[in-house]
Motif scaffolding. Structure first.
Motif, PDB file in Angstrom:
ATOM      1  N   ASN B   7       2.727   7.182 -47.950  1.00 41.27           N
ATOM      2  CA  ASN B   7       2.286   5.812 -48.164  1.00 41.27           C
ATOM      3  C   ASN B   7       3.477   4.852 -48.284  1.00 41.27           C
ATOM      4  O   ASN B   7       4.264   4.937 -49.199  1.00 41.27           O
ATOM      5  CB  ASN B   7       1.445   5.771 -49.453  1.00 41.27           C
ATOM      6  CG  ASN B   7       0.818   4.425 -49.651  1.00 41.27           C
ATOM      7  OD1 ASN B   7       1.181   3.449 -48.991  1.00 41.27           O
ATOM      8  ND2 ASN B   7      -0.121   4.367 -50.558  1.00 41.27           N
ATOM      9  N   ARG B   8       3.556   3.928 -47.317  1.00 44.15           N
ATOM     10  CA  ARG B   8       4.710   3.038 -47.280  1.00 44.15           C
ATOM     11  C   ARG B   8       4.727   2.094 -48.492  1.00 44.15           C
ATOM     12  O   ARG B   8       5.793   1.763 -49.007  1.00 44.15           O
ATOM     13  CB  ARG B   8       4.664   2.229 -45.988  1.00 44.15           C
ATOM     14  CG  ARG B   8       5.802   1.269 -45.854  1.00 44.15           C
ATOM     15  CD  ARG B   8       6.260   1.139 -44.425  1.00 44.15           C
ATOM     16  NE  ARG B   8       6.955  -0.112 -44.205  1.00 44.15           N
ATOM     17  CZ  ARG B   8       8.125  -0.438 -44.730  1.00 44.15           C
ATOM     18  NH1 ARG B   8       8.726   0.372 -45.543  1.00 44.15           N
ATOM     19  NH2 ARG B   8       8.692  -1.590 -44.451  1.00 44.15           N
ATOM     20  N   ALA B   9       3.539   1.728 -48.984  1.00 36.76           N
ATOM     21  CA  ALA B   9       3.493   0.828 -50.136  1.00 36.76           C
ATOM     22  C   ALA B   9       4.071   1.515 -51.363  1.00 36.76           C
ATOM     23  O   ALA B   9       4.776   0.915 -52.160  1.00 36.76           O
ATOM     24  CB  ALA B   9       2.065   0.398 -50.405  1.00 36.76           C
ATOM     25  N   ARG B  10       3.752   2.802 -51.509  1.00 39.45           N
ATOM     26  CA  ARG B  10       4.303   3.561 -52.633  1.00 39.45           C
ATOM     27  C   ARG B  10       5.786   3.793 -52.433  1.00 39.45           C
ATOM     28  O   ARG B  10       6.561   3.756 -53.363  1.00 39.45           O
ATOM     29  CB  ARG B  10       3.614   4.921 -52.728  1.00 39.45           C
ATOM     30  CG  ARG B  10       2.171   4.840 -53.061  1.00 39.45           C
ATOM     31  CD  ARG B  10       1.991   4.690 -54.568  1.00 39.45           C
ATOM     32  NE  ARG B  10       0.619   4.412 -54.875  1.00 39.45           N
ATOM     33  CZ  ARG B  10      -0.346   5.297 -54.828  1.00 39.45           C
ATOM     34  NH1 ARG B  10      -0.085   6.529 -54.478  1.00 39.45           N
ATOM     35  NH2 ARG B  10      -1.569   4.968 -55.122  1.00 39.45           N
ATOM     36  N   ASN B 289      12.049  -1.752 -49.760  1.00 36.90           N
ATOM     37  CA  ASN B 289      11.439  -1.115 -50.928  1.00 36.90           C
ATOM     38  C   ASN B 289      12.469  -0.212 -51.625  1.00 36.90           C
ATOM     39  O   ASN B 289      12.965   0.749 -51.026  1.00 36.90           O
ATOM     40  CB  ASN B 289      10.223  -0.294 -50.473  1.00 36.90           C
ATOM     41  CG  ASN B 289       9.425   0.233 -51.642  1.00 36.90           C
ATOM     42  OD1 ASN B 289       9.944   0.401 -52.749  1.00 36.90           O
ATOM     43  ND2 ASN B 289       8.158   0.486 -51.395  1.00 36.90           N
TER      44      ASN B 289
END
Lengths: 252, 346
Positions: B7-10, B289
Motif C-alpha cells: 500500500n503506497r499510502a502506508r 513519503n
C-alpha cells in the motif's frame, strides 16, 4: 459542546480579538461572519491552539489547552484557508494522514477499518479516481477537497472550517456545503465555519457569530444575528438591499 | 482489502528495503576490494577469513590493507547513512528541499565544537576520548537552535532563502572563529585542518562502533517519526491539526539530527552536501513519503559516500583525494541544479 469565554488575542500592543464569548451545541452549524480584519480566522486559530490567547476555551467542559494533541485531533478537525505543498505526496497519502490520531501502537497493524475510512473519504469528496495523483498537479479546488477528505478520514465530532470554499468553483462549493450538512446529521456532531458569503451563511448556518474589528457584535440564532440591522451596522451599507439587487439580476 | 505491504499510502515496502540493502552490500564489497593499492582479490579474501577468525598477526599487504581499509569503508558507509538520513529528516521537518547539515551551518558548528575541544584540550571527566564527540554534538545542537531561531524571527514561515542565508552567514562566522583558533594553536594545526577538509582515512573500529550506536539510536528515532515528518512536510499547522505533538516531535528530531551530525563530524570532519543531494535522489526514486524516503536515503547515503571515497582513492592513484573534496565537488553542482529547479517551479 464548545464554550468560548472572554477570548482575547493580541499581537504586541494590537488587540485582534477583544473579549469574545460564544457557545456551540451539538448539531449546530455556527457561521462566523464579519468584514475583513474582524478577527474571524483568529477565533479559529485560538480555538485550535495555534495562537496564544487569554480567556477560556472548553470542549465538553474540559479546558482545550490541556487536552493532548492526539486526543484533541480525535474530536476536532480543521480545514485551513491555504495549503502550499512543496513535495509530490499523493492525494491518498495526504488523506491517510487524517488517521494519524487514531494510530495504534508501533507494531499494531492498522487494519481494514482504516482503509475503509480512507476509501470512504475519497469516495464522498470525488477523489477516488485521482487518489494516486501527485498533489503538485492538482487544481486549487482539488487540493482543497483533498484536505476536506483528510478531515473526513479524521472522523472528528467538531469540524472547524476556515473559508472552506475559498478555492472552489460553484459546483464544488455547493457539493462541499451539502457534504458538510450531510455529515452534520449524525448525532453528536457540530460545525464552525468562517465564511465571507452571507448567502451561504444564511442558507446553511443554524447559528452565527458576527464580529467587527475584534469585537463581538451579536451571536445566537442565525436568523437574528444575520438581520439587516446588525449587518448594515457592521458593513456600513444596506446589505439586504445589495443582496436583493444582486438576486434581481437572475430573475429574468 | 489493500495489501499491507504494497500500500503506497502506508508506505512500508520491505522488498524495496531489501533491494537497497543488497545494492549497498555490493558497493561495500567493491570498496573493500578496490583502492589506491592494487591487491589481488584472492589475497583479500583469505585476509578477510583470517581477520574474522582473529589471526591478525599476518603481515602481508592484504592484511595491512584490511586493517586500514575495512574500518575506513565501514565508517564511510555509516557516515553517509547518517548524513543522508539527517538531510532527509531536516528537509521534511522544515519543508525545505535545501535543508541539510552543511547548508544550515550545523556541520560548521559541530566542527567548531570539535576544534575548540582539541585546541584548548577540553576534557570532560570520565570521557577521555569522548569529549570531542560531545563538544561536536553540543555545538551542532546549539548552532541548529540558534540558526532556526534567527530565521524564525526574520520570517516565521522559515522560507528556503531565509534559512540558507542565515546558514551561510553562520558558516562564515564559524569558519572565522576556526581560523582564529588555528592562529593561536599552531602545533595542533594539522589535526584541526583535518576537520575542515573532511576525511575518514584514519578512522578505526572504535569510531565505527560510536557511529553505529548513534545511528541505531538516533536513526531509529528518526525512522519511528516518519509519519510525523510526512505531516511536517505537508505543513506544521496541518501537523498540529491532525494530532502531532508539534513541539515535542520537533525537539526529538532536532536532537537526533544534532547527535548524528555531531558524531559524524567529530569522526570524519565536514563532509559537505551528502545530506543535501542524497535525499533528493532518493525522493526521485521512492517519492516523498518518509516511510520509504528515510530508509532509501539511509542506504543511498551509505552507497554514495562509499563510491565518493572510492573515487577519491583511485582517481589520482597512488595519491588520495579527501572524501570531502569529492562530495563538495559533486554536491555543489547538484545544489545549483536543485536550487535552479526549485526557483523555476516557483
Amino acid at each position: 459542546m464548545l464554550n468560548v469565554d472572554s477570548l482575547t488575542v493580541s499581537y504586541g500592543p494590537l488587540k485582534i480579538l477583544d473579549n469574545v464569548s460564544f457557545e456551540l451545541q451539538k448539531q449546530q452549524w455556527l457561521m462566523i461572519v464579519g468584514p475583513n480584519g474582524a478577527g474571524k480566522s483568529t477565533v479559529i486559530k485560538a480555538v485550535t491552539q495555534c495562537v496564544p490567547y487569554s480567556g477560556k476555551v472548553t470542549l465538553d467542559g474540559k479546558d482545550i489547552a490541556h487536552i493532548r494533541p492526539h486526543a484533541l485531533a480525535r474530536s476536532v478537525a480543521v480545514l485551513s484557508q491555504n495549503y502550499h505543498i512543496g513535495y509530490a505526496f499523493t492525494v491518498e497519502e495526504i488523506v491517510s494522514l487524517g488517521r494519524y490520531a487514531w494510530k495504534k501502537g508501533l507494531f499494531a497493524k492498522d487494519g481494514e477499518d482504516i482503509d475503509d475510512r480512507i476509501d470512504h473519504a475519497l469516495e464522498i469528496t470525488g477523489l477516488k479516481k485521482i487518489r494516486h495523483q501527485s498533489v503538485l498537479t492538482l487544481s486549487g479546488g482539488e487540493l482543497q477537497r483533498t484536505f476536506l477528505a483528510q478531515i473526513f478520514a479524521q472522523d472528528p465530532r467538531l469540524l472547524i472550517l476556515d473559508e472552506p470554499t475559498n478555492h472552489l468553483d460553484l459546483v464544488y462549493q455547493k457539493q462541499t456545503f451539502e457534504l458538510i450538512s450531510e455529515w452534520l446529521k449524525q448525532p453528536g456532531r457540530a460545525v464552525i465555519s468562517v465564511v465571507h458569503d452571507l448567502s451561504l451563511a444564511k442558507a446553511y448556518g443554524s447559528h452565527a457569530l458576527l464580529l467587527n474589528e475584534g469585537h463581538h457584535i451579536a451571536s445566537g440564532n442565525s436568523e437574528q444575528v444575520l438581520a439587516n440591522d446588525n449587518l448594515s451596522k457592521v458593513y456600513n451599507m444596506d446589505v439586504q438591499l445589495w443582496m436583493q439587487q444582486l438576486l434581481a439580476n437572475w430573475q429574468n | 482489502m489493500i495489501s499491507y505491504m504494497g500500500n503506497r499510502a502506508r508506505g512500508y515496502n520491505w522488498i524495496e528495503y531489501l533491494l537497497f540493502a543488497i545494492i549497498t552490500m555490493v558497493i561495500f564489497v567493491l570498496c573493500i576490494f578496490a583502492g589506491s593499492v592494487r591487491v589481488p582479490a584472492g589475497e583479500i579474501l583469505s585476509s578477510i577469513r583470517d581477520f574474522i577468525s582473529g589471526q591478525t598477526e599476518n603481515t602481508n599487504t592484504a592484511m595491512q590493507i584490511m586493517k586500514i581499509r575495512l574500518p575506513r569503508v565501514i565508517n564511510v558507509a555509516l557516515t553517509g547513512a547518517a548524513l543522508a538520513l539527517c538531510g532527509a529528516a531536516m528537509q521534511g521537518l522544515l519543508r525545505n528541499p535545501l535543508a541539510d547539515g552543511s547548508t544550515l551551518g550545523v556541520s560548521s558548528g559541530a566542527s567548531l565544537g570539535a576544534i575548540i575541544s582539541i585546541a584548548f584540550g577540553i576534557a570532560i571527566p570520565g570521557l577521555s576520548g569522548g569529549s570531542t564527540v560531545l563538544m561536536s554534538i553540543l555545538f551542532a545542537f546549539a548552532s541548529l537552535v540558534l540558526i532556526l531561531s534567527l530565521a524564525y524571527r526574520l520570517d516565521y514561515t522559515l522560507a528556503t532563502n531565509t534559512i540558507i542565508l542565515i546558514g551561510v552567514v553562520f558558516t562564515m562566522f564559524a569558519h572565522s572563529l576556526i581560523s582564529m583558533i588555528v592562529v593561536f594553536a599552531d602545533e595542533k594545526v594539522k589535526s584541526i585542518m583535518f576537520w575542515t577538509m573532511g576525511s575518514l582515512a584514519g578512522s578505526n573500529f572504535k569510531n565505527a562502533a560510536t557511529l553505529t550506536v548513534a545511528l541505531v539510536i538516533c536513526g531509529g528515532l528518526l525512522l519511528l517519526h516518519a509519519d510525523e515528518l510526512n505531516a511536517f512536510a505537508i505543513g506544521e499547522e496541518n501537523a498540529r491539526h491532525i494530532g502531532v505533538n508539534v513541539r515535542r516531535v520537533k525537539l526529538i528530531i532536532l536532537i537526533a539530527v544534532s547527535v548524528l551530525i555531531g558524531v559524524s563530524v567529530s569522526i570524519g570532519g565536514t563532509i559537505g552536501f551528502a545530506g543535501l543531494v542524497i535525499p533528493h535522489i532518493a525522493r526521485m526514486i521512492v517519492g516523498p513519503n518518509h516511510r520509504r524516503l528515510l530508509p532509501a536515503s539511509l542506504f543511498a547515503g551509505a552507497s554514495f559516500l562509499m563510491l565518493a571515497d572510492l573515487i577519491g582513492r583511485i582517481i589520482l592513484r597512488p595519491l588520495e583525494l579527501p572524501i570531502g573534496v569529492v562530495t563538495s565537488f559533486t554536491g555543489s553542482i547538484a545544489f545549483v541544479y536543485i536550487f535552479y529547479n526549485t526557483r523555476r517551479v516557483k
